[in-house]
Motif scaffolding. Sequence first.
Motif, mmCIF file in Angstrom:
data_model
loop_
_atom_site.group_PDB
_atom_site.id
_atom_site.type_symbol
_atom_site.label_atom_id
_atom_site.label_comp_id
_atom_site.label_asym_id
_atom_site.label_seq_id
_atom_site.Cartn_x
_atom_site.Cartn_y
_atom_site.Cartn_z
ATOM 1 N N ASN A 1 -1.590 7.106 4.203
ATOM 2 C CA ASN A 1 -1.711 5.376 4.510
ATOM 3 C C ASN A 1 -2.627 4.835 5.908
ATOM 4 O OD1 ASN A 1 -2.099 2.870 4.063
ATOM 5 N ND2 ASN A 1 0.314 2.781 4.214
ATOM 6 N N ASP B 1 0.678 -1.324 -0.636
ATOM 7 C CA ASP B 1 -0.083 0.032 0.507
ATOM 8 C C ASP B 1 0.827 1.507 0.109
ATOM 9 O OD1 ASP B 1 0.560 -0.388 2.453
ATOM 10 O OD2 ASP B 1 -1.376 -0.320 3.837
ATOM 11 N N VAL C 1 -4.542 5.714 0.740
ATOM 12 C CA VAL C 1 -4.438 4.658 -0.210
ATOM 13 C C VAL C 1 -5.700 3.735 1.186
ATOM 14 C CG1 VAL C 1 -2.719 3.572 1.013
ATOM 15 C CG2 VAL C 1 -3.263 2.500 -0.868
ATOM 16 N N LEU D 1 0.773 4.240 -3.076
ATOM 17 C CA LEU D 1 0.860 5.412 -2.813
ATOM 18 C C LEU D 1 1.833 6.103 -3.285
ATOM 19 C CD1 LEU D 1 -1.249 7.607 -1.663
ATOM 20 C CD2 LEU D 1 -0.784 7.093 1.136
ATOM 21 N N LEU E 1 -6.612 -2.585 -3.534
ATOM 22 C CA LEU E 1 -6.270 -0.766 -2.887
ATOM 23 C C LEU E 1 -6.048 -0.629 -3.563
ATOM 24 C CD1 LEU E 1 -2.523 -2.744 -1.330
ATOM 25 C CD2 LEU E 1 -4.482 -2.350 -0.065
ATOM 26 N N VAL F 1 -5.857 4.019 -4.325
ATOM 27 C CA VAL F 1 -5.601 5.395 -4.031
ATOM 28 C C VAL F 1 -6.760 6.312 -4.794
ATOM 29 C CG1 VAL F 1 -3.941 6.924 -4.583
ATOM 30 C CG2 VAL F 1 -3.143 4.971 -4.086
ATOM 31 N N THR G 1 -5.167 1.368 -8.744
ATOM 32 C CA THR G 1 -5.592 0.024 -8.277
ATOM 33 C C THR G 1 -4.025 -0.561 -8.391
ATOM 34 O OG1 THR G 1 -6.258 -0.958 -9.349
ATOM 35 C CG2 THR G 1 -7.787 0.769 -8.455
#
Length: 223
Positions: A108, A22, A158, A26, A215, A217, A184
């Motif tokens: 995050n 993650d 994120v 980001l 995941l 963003v 993603t």
Amino acid sequence: MTWGVLPPDLIALPGVYRPQADTRLLAGALDREALGPRTDVLEIGTGTGVLALRAAGRGARVTAVDVSWPAVITTRLNALRHRLPVRVLHGDFAARSAGRRYDVVVTNPPYVPAPGKRLPPGGPERSWDAGPDGRAVIDRICASAPALLSPGGVLLMVHSAMCGTETTADRLTRAGLAAEVATTASVPWGPVLRSRRDWLERQGLAAEAEEWEELVVIRAQCP
């Protein structure tokens, strides 16, 4: 400063969240933003400080905040080690940033759904546990974003799609920001999700035998 994706030599005190998939996702989104000496950047939940350092390395004026003292100390040590100016504050992001606005806010936050309604008071779980729907901190950031951003300013956040990508975008849109999914990535479940598989399936947050997490963003811009 040239790090490739992430610096290889970060200090991380015990209990401080280390950069993972993650963080890398980001970081890539942050790299696409225009930063310079007149750019004010805020990182919420700085952890090791990797994103704060990345912004400072491009000349931005950076403030990093975290509720964890080990994270604050870690970020200060990493800033000293890399000889980068980063203002590192301890405490709740809303209280420590009150009355200030930023051109870029990057975060995050904790986003892993957890059975307990209360957030952990300390320990490594504080970096990821975020209540039964994973949105305890995300929703606070969405509500605070308009007051944190300068005109034209950008929020980059994120989190897992398990928390509700559309929910985040809708909340930010209702707050007056232009929100979209910037990028993603699909990553294998880590040990925390695997340890909660039965509970996540009972809550309808994960499909049976699911092994991959998406995941996202979210990029939201102030008018």
